[in-house]
Design a protein around this motif. Structure first.
Motif, PDB file in Angstrom:
ATOM      1  N   ARG A 479       0.840  -1.206   0.000  1.00  0.00           N
ATOM      2  CA  ARG A 479       0.000   0.000   0.000  1.00  0.00           C
ATOM      3  C   ARG A 479       0.872   1.251   0.000  1.00  0.00           C
ATOM      4  O   ARG A 479       0.568   2.248  -0.679  1.00  0.00           O
ATOM      5  CB  ARG A 479      -0.904  -0.017   1.220  1.00  0.00           C
ATOM      6  CG  ARG A 479      -1.737   1.240   1.337  1.00  0.00           C
ATOM      7  CD  ARG A 479      -2.673   1.189   2.518  1.00  0.00           C
ATOM      8  NE  ARG A 479      -3.328   2.490   2.696  1.00  0.00           N
ATOM      9  CZ  ARG A 479      -4.262   2.744   3.598  1.00  0.00           C
ATOM     10  NH1 ARG A 479      -4.665   1.778   4.419  1.00  0.00           N
ATOM     11  NH2 ARG A 479      -4.796   3.952   3.689  1.00  0.00           N
ATOM     12  N   GLN A 480       1.992   1.210   0.750  1.00  0.00           N
ATOM     13  CA  GLN A 480       2.906   2.352   0.754  1.00  0.00           C
ATOM     14  C   GLN A 480       3.448   2.613  -0.653  1.00  0.00           C
ATOM     15  O   GLN A 480       3.531   3.771  -1.088  1.00  0.00           O
ATOM     16  CB  GLN A 480       4.057   2.092   1.723  1.00  0.00           C
ATOM     17  CG  GLN A 480       5.062   3.225   1.805  1.00  0.00           C
ATOM     18  CD  GLN A 480       6.240   2.882   2.719  1.00  0.00           C
ATOM     19  OE1 GLN A 480       6.298   1.793   3.290  1.00  0.00           O
ATOM     20  NE2 GLN A 480       7.165   3.820   2.856  1.00  0.00           N
ATOM     21  N   ALA A 481       3.811   1.539  -1.384  1.00  0.00           N
ATOM     22  CA  ALA A 481       4.317   1.696  -2.749  1.00  0.00           C
ATOM     23  C   ALA A 481       3.259   2.304  -3.659  1.00  0.00           C
ATOM     24  O   ALA A 481       3.549   3.219  -4.456  1.00  0.00           O
ATOM     25  CB  ALA A 481       4.782   0.350  -3.283  1.00  0.00           C
ATOM     26  N   LEU A 482       2.015   1.803  -3.550  1.00  0.00           N
ATOM     27  CA  LEU A 482       0.943   2.340  -4.398  1.00  0.00           C
ATOM     28  C   LEU A 482       0.641   3.791  -4.046  1.00  0.00           C
ATOM     29  O   LEU A 482       0.396   4.628  -4.942  1.00  0.00           O
ATOM     30  CB  LEU A 482      -0.310   1.477  -4.247  1.00  0.00           C
ATOM     31  CG  LEU A 482      -0.222   0.053  -4.799  1.00  0.00           C
ATOM     32  CD1 LEU A 482      -1.521  -0.699  -4.518  1.00  0.00           C
ATOM     33  CD2 LEU A 482       0.054   0.059  -6.292  1.00  0.00           C
ATOM     34  N   GLU A 483       0.641   4.135  -2.786  1.00  0.00           N
ATOM     35  CA  GLU A 483       0.353   5.518  -2.389  1.00  0.00           C
ATOM     36  C   GLU A 483       1.432   6.474  -2.900  1.00  0.00           C
ATOM     37  O   GLU A 483       1.132   7.614  -3.286  1.00  0.00           O
ATOM     38  CB  GLU A 483       0.220   5.615  -0.878  1.00  0.00           C
ATOM     39  CG  GLU A 483      -1.058   4.972  -0.347  1.00  0.00           C
ATOM     40  CD  GLU A 483      -1.171   5.076   1.171  1.00  0.00           C
ATOM     41  OE1 GLU A 483      -0.167   5.486   1.797  1.00  0.00           O
ATOM     42  OE2 GLU A 483      -2.232   4.751   1.714  1.00  0.00           O
ATOM     43  N   ASN A 484       2.697   6.030  -2.926  1.00  0.00           N
ATOM     44  CA  ASN A 484       3.755   6.868  -3.492  1.00  0.00           C
ATOM     45  C   ASN A 484       3.497   7.146  -4.966  1.00  0.00           C
ATOM     46  O   ASN A 484       3.663   8.281  -5.436  1.00  0.00           O
ATOM     47  CB  ASN A 484       5.113   6.205  -3.315  1.00  0.00           C
ATOM     48  CG  ASN A 484       5.597   6.225  -1.875  1.00  0.00           C
ATOM     49  OD1 ASN A 484       5.130   7.037  -1.063  1.00  0.00           O
ATOM     50  ND2 ASN A 484       6.531   5.342  -1.550  1.00  0.00           N
ATOM     51  N   LEU A 485       3.099   6.091  -5.717  1.00  0.00           N
ATOM     52  CA  LEU A 485       2.820   6.282  -7.138  1.00  0.00           C
ATOM     53  C   LEU A 485       1.599   7.161  -7.350  1.00  0.00           C
ATOM     54  O   LEU A 485       1.572   8.007  -8.263  1.00  0.00           O
ATOM     55  CB  LEU A 485       2.618   4.920  -7.817  1.00  0.00           C
ATOM     56  CG  LEU A 485       3.840   4.006  -7.856  1.00  0.00           C
ATOM     57  CD1 LEU A 485       3.478   2.642  -8.442  1.00  0.00           C
ATOM     58  CD2 LEU A 485       4.955   4.633  -8.688  1.00  0.00           C
ATOM     59  N   ILE A 486       0.559   6.981  -6.522  1.00  0.00           N
ATOM     60  CA  ILE A 486      -0.643   7.815  -6.648  1.00  0.00           C
ATOM     61  C   ILE A 486      -0.308   9.269  -6.337  1.00  0.00           C
ATOM     62  O   ILE A 486      -0.765  10.208  -7.026  1.00  0.00           O
ATOM     63  CB  ILE A 486      -1.747   7.283  -5.712  1.00  0.00           C
ATOM     64  CG1 ILE A 486      -2.205   5.893  -6.173  1.00  0.00           C
ATOM     65  CG2 ILE A 486      -2.928   8.247  -5.685  1.00  0.00           C
ATOM     66  CD1 ILE A 486      -3.153   5.212  -5.200  1.00  0.00           C
TER      67      ILE A 486
END
Length: 583
Positions: A479-486
């Motif tokens: 989730r941390q990785a996806l939030e960085n991309l978002i």
């Protein structure tokens, strides 16, 4: 990983099968040749067909194996299986060599056998056979003439004299002709008395004419019979049977059959050539089948090491240098495998050294970047402190005018330094992932939820993510990785646009990956900085630390995946997260 070593059992099995085939064929060939070539063409239900069927069973079995292997070769060739062309080529060459080797032998032995078979039907042999047949016929005619005289002269005269008593008449005739076997007396065509061999009894001759009667066989004996009627009233008649030597009768029958068969048009062509072809089939097919099996075994012994080398090369291309092949001693392929293992060992050692050097260089670069980032807030801190000190030294009474703004500047820059150090600590000490089964679509929706209310003009679309797709990932870290991309996508769109997600299953080499796409409609990434976006502390944002994408890449790699992107200035950017699906 190992290569199959040791001798292949297929050639030994093929040699044993060939030996057994020839033994069975040779054992039955004599019986078949004797029966067919000497006694005539076979008819339905004769033992010849049984012998032929038994002899054909072995090569037909090998023919079945041959057809099965050929079908396998064709199927492998059609689906372009590894090594199929080499297997086909070697199998064709082995079979061609075996076929060419069998043709001269077949032609030579065929000519030799034809001479051997036609020799008994030469002119001198035929003349001798005709003479023997004529002798047998003359003997039978002489016996028939003797029987007619014995019946019409002696039997009628002696019968009147002896009162037509059959036993006495048989004894009297036997004294004159030892071959007399039976005597039967008739009155008005019906049997009145009988003496002798029971096989010769007639019983009723009312419909028979005087003269020779049909011959009759009993066991090995053959009886010639003759009927004579007594002159004058009374209706007396007598039948005398004479035994014919069985060997004479059999010899005459055999000679007659041989003469008729040999004189038939196309006798040798109808008899010889079909069985010559049959024998060639019997003896040539096993070597052809064994040649095919040997060719396939030879191809397999070459293909298997090459296939193993290819598999190891593909693994090395994926970065896995651990597989080692066990060399097969005694041939050049074993030397090639040993050289391959030495090359892998050298590449692995060089990669380890390069990785160590790269790690040192990376940490040196991070240290330099961190020092640079820490130096930026230290400068305003130093300037604010110097300003306060100068004011205190020059006019202590008015220091309050600059004290508060200087202290606020120092506190602000200290907070920036604290943020930098916290992000660095997070980047340097990311924990190992604790994967668990996680629904990918739910994870995407969860990662988007904090931004939906803050960015009402941005459309978040996860409809193309398979709702049934489940992966083993660390939910918190992913989730941390996806939030960085978002967050990067929202920054690139200036608060308006769309962020869409899509999942696909991708086959790569021998593994399957789940490919998650994160696409935005922002301004894109300029080509000149694309090679640096994953470098720690590189950022184009005024308030960014430059660690967001580095952390994302680290998280994906810790899950055994990889991240990449494609971007078009003015059209947006799409990030691809390839995560292992089979784990």
């Amino acid at each position: 990983m190992s290569l199959p070593g040791g001798p292949d059992p297929a050639p030994r099995f093929g040699l044993a099968a060939l030996t057994a085939s020839f033994a069975l064929i040779a054992g039955g060939s004599f019986v078949l040749a004797r029966t067919v070539l000497l006694s005539g063409l076979p008819g339905p239900g004769t033992p010849v067909l049984v012998y032929a069927s038994l002899l054909a069973a072995v090569p037909l079995s090998l023919l079945g194996i041959l057809v099965y292997r050929v079908r396998g070769i064709v199927a492998d060739h059609r689906r372009r299986a590894y090594g199929s062309r080499l297997r086909s080529k070697l199998a064709r060459q082995f079979v061609l060599v075996a076929l060419l080797a069998s043709i001269p032998h077949g032609v030579f032995l065929g000519a030799l056998l034809r001479v051997a078979v036609t020799a008994p039907w030469s002119a001198s042999t035929t003349d001798a056979m005709d003479a023997g047949f004529q002798v047998a016929v003359a003997f039978q005619e002489e016996r028939l003439a003797r029987l007619a005289y014995l019946t019409e002269r002696d039997a009628l005269v002696l019968g009147e004299r002896l009162g037509w008593e059959p036993g006495a008449l048989l004894s009297a005739l036997t004294e004159r002709e030892p071959g007399t076997a039976a005597v039967e007396i008739f009155k008005d065509g019906l049997s009145e008395g009988f003496a002798g061999a029971e096989w010769a009894r007639l019983g009723d001759v009312r419909s028979s004419s005087p003269g020779p009667l049909s011959r009759i066989g009993a066991g090995d004996a053959v009886y010639l019979r003759h009927l004579a009627r007594a002159p004058g009233p009374g209706g007396r008649a007598v039948a005398v049977s004479l035994v014919l030597p069985p060997q004479i009768d059999r010899a005459a029958a055999a000679l007659g059959k041989a003469r008729r068969t040999g004189a038939a048009p196309g006798f040798m062509d109808r008899r010889f050539f079909p069985f010559l072809a049959f024998y060639w089939f019997l003896f040539a097919l096993p070597p052809l089948a064994i040649a095919l099996l040997a060719g396939l075994a030879a191809a397999e012994s070459i293909v298997r090491p090459v296939a193993a080398l290819e598999e190891a090369a593909l693994a090395a291309a994926r970065g896995d240098l651990s597989p080692r092949l066990l060399p097969r001693p005694g041939d050049e392929l074993g030397g090639l495998v040993s050289a391959w293992n030495r090359m892998l060992a050298g590449v692995e050692a060089a990669r380890y050294e390069a990785a160590a050097a790269e790690k040192v260089a990376a940490w040196r670069d991070i240290a330099q970047r961190l020092a640079h980032e820490l130096k930026n807030p230290l400068t305003p801190i130093r300037l604010s402190a110097e300003r306060v000190l100068r004011k205190w030294q020059a006019d202590p009474a008015s220091i309050g005018d600059i004290l508060e703004p200087s202290m606020l500047a120092i506190l602000q820059e200290t907070q920036v330094m604290n943020t930098l150090l916290s992000d660095f600590r997070s980047f340097a000490s990311l924990p190992e992932p604790s994967p668990d089964w996680t629904n990918l679509r739910a994870l995407v929706e969860e990662s988007c939820s904090p931004y939906r209310a803050s960015f009402p003009d941005v459309r978040f679309d996860a409809d193309n993510v398979d709702p049934s797709l489940v992966l083993r990932v660390d939910r918190t870290r992913m989730r941390q990785a996806l939030e960085n991309l978002i967050a990067n996508a929202l920054d690139a769109m200036d608060g308006g646009g769309s962020v869409s997600f899509r999942s696909d299953l991708v086959k790569a080499a021998e593994s399957r990956y789940c490919r998650l796409q994160i696409r935005d409609t922002g301004r894109g990434i300029p080509p000149e900085i694309r090679h640096r976006i994953f470098v720690p502390y590189f950022t184009t944002k005024r308030a960014g630390t430059g660690l967001g994408l580095s952390i994302t890449e680290r998280i994906v790699q810790d899950h055994g995946g990889r991240v990449r992107f494609e971007s078009e200035p003015g059209s947006g950017t799409v990030f691809f997260l390839d995560l292992p699906f089979d784990s």
